[in-house]
Write an enzyme that holds these catalytic residues in place. Structure first.
Site, mmCIF file in Angstrom:
data_model
loop_
_atom_site.group_PDB
_atom_site.id
_atom_site.type_symbol
_atom_site.label_atom_id
_atom_site.label_comp_id
_atom_site.label_asym_id
_atom_site.label_seq_id
_atom_site.Cartn_x
_atom_site.Cartn_y
_atom_site.Cartn_z
ATOM 1 C CB THR A 232 -0.928 0.042 1.232
ATOM 2 O OG1 THR A 232 -0.137 -0.024 2.427
ATOM 3 C CG2 THR A 232 -1.914 -1.117 1.203
ATOM 4 C CG ASN A 234 0.907 3.178 4.090
ATOM 5 O OD1 ASN A 234 -0.052 2.581 3.614
ATOM 6 N ND2 ASN A 234 1.970 2.560 4.574
ATOM 7 C CD GLU A 279 -2.686 0.750 6.278
ATOM 8 O OE1 GLU A 279 -1.605 0.171 6.454
ATOM 9 O OE2 GLU A 279 -3.757 0.408 6.836
#
Length: 339
Positions: A232, A234, A279
């Site tokens: 991910t 973030n 995320e």
């Protein structure tokens, strides 16, 4: 996070056209640049730049075009509520960067960004018009909403502004309230905040007239998503009141690519229950985005944040969430500000 050419970035649905010329931004202490001299300006905080705000912007552009003047917006930073109550964090729908990006896409020629401080807060209504609007900024006309107040103690009302503009040779137009979709309640930033706090992205986007989005710098996390097969990007969102949960999203990267994805906003209760973090897992993408600016728009709500008994159970649900996000994004036709 993981750049791949497996799937080309595809354009978002129903993009809102942007102006070709770069946005001219004027700040305190600077001389008014030639492209903004004699401008017709909409006045307000413009948090969210929702359908009501856009009625003001449309009116400004109409009046500016008819008079051969530049179109502009006069807005204030920080938001006055943040100045008067610094100890109470405010859920802003659009920070300054997002606000300027949306105004540019709506075709406004320039923006006057005025610092909201003790001096401005203590300026009376008459001085606000004669000193700031007329003498300092050199405006030729102003457009306000039906509920606009200004000046020390909010002494300035729309009627007061109309009278003061007449005294100072400024054109003035007051735009009535706007109700989205023929509804009875006027569109407001407060109503949009309430919808987002409930996870009701569809209602928030309807009131905005486009997909709500956030912007931030991609930061390092604990790399757990990479281990789980869902790396991910973030973002830490300041004073964000968005409901914790899973969302279908699209993201605009620093190089202009727009990618579909699925995002979690919350505290990660299965693992650390830490500070809220956005995320975002981008479909069919791999690459290093750390330190880059990224915009993420929200197309729809999938589910609330929950604690899973195991990482395996979480991963299984993440696959379901990703599939749900793909379906939602394929069907969504809400306009986008990401281009």
């Amino acid at each position: 996070m993981p750049s791949s050419d497996e799937t080309a970035a595809r354009p978002v649905a129903a993009p809102i056209p942007s102006s070709v010329a770069p946005l001219v931004v004027h700040r305190d202490g600077e001389p008014v640049p030639a492209p903004l001299r004699g401008a017709v300006a909409a006045l307000g905080n413009f948090d969210g730049i929702h359908q009501g705000h856009r009625a003001l912007i449309a009116t400004v552009r109409e009046l500016a075009s008819a008079s051969g003047r530049p179109s502009a917006v006069l807005t204030f930073e920080p938001h006055p509520r943040e100045f008067f109550a610094p100890g109470r964090p405010m859920f802003r729908l659009t920070g300054e960067a997002e606000k300027l990006a949306v105004l540019h896409r709506l075709g406004i020629g320039g923006v006057f960004v005025r610092r909201f401080d003790a001096g401005l807060a203590g300026t009376g209504a008459a001085a606000f018009v004669a000193g700031l609007l007329r003498a300092e900024l050199g405006l030729s006309g102003v457009v306000i909403g039906h509920d606009f107040h200004f000046g020390r103690g909010r002494e300035g009302t729309p009627a007061v502004l109309e009278a003061l503009c007449a005294e100072n040779g400024l054109a003035c137009r007051v735009v009535p309230a706007v109700a989205a979709g023929g509804g009875e309640a006027p569109v407001s930033s407060s109503a949009i905040r309430a919808a987002l706090e409930a996870g009701d992205v569809a209602s928030a986007n309807h009131l905005l007239g486009y997909r709500w989005f956030v912007e931030g710098e991609v930061r390092h996390g604990d790399k757990r998503g990479r281990v789980l097969g869902f790396p991910t990007a973030n973002l830490s969102l300041s004073s964000c009141g968005l409901a914790h949960g899973i969302y279908a999203v699209r993201a605009r990267l620093a190089d202009g690519q727009v990618r579909d994805g699925v995002a979690s906003y919350g505290r990660r209760p299965t693992f650390d229950d830490g500070a809220p973090l956005l995320e975002t897992y981008l479909f069919d993408f791999a690459g290093d985005l750390y330190g880059q600016r990224m915009q993420v728009e929200f197309a729809g709500w999938i589910r609330g944040e929950v604690r899973f008994e195991s990482a395996e159970a979480l991963v299984a649900r993440m696959h379901e969430d990703a599939a749900a996000a793909r379906r939602l994004l394929a069907q969504d036709r809400t306009p986008s500000m990401l281009g």
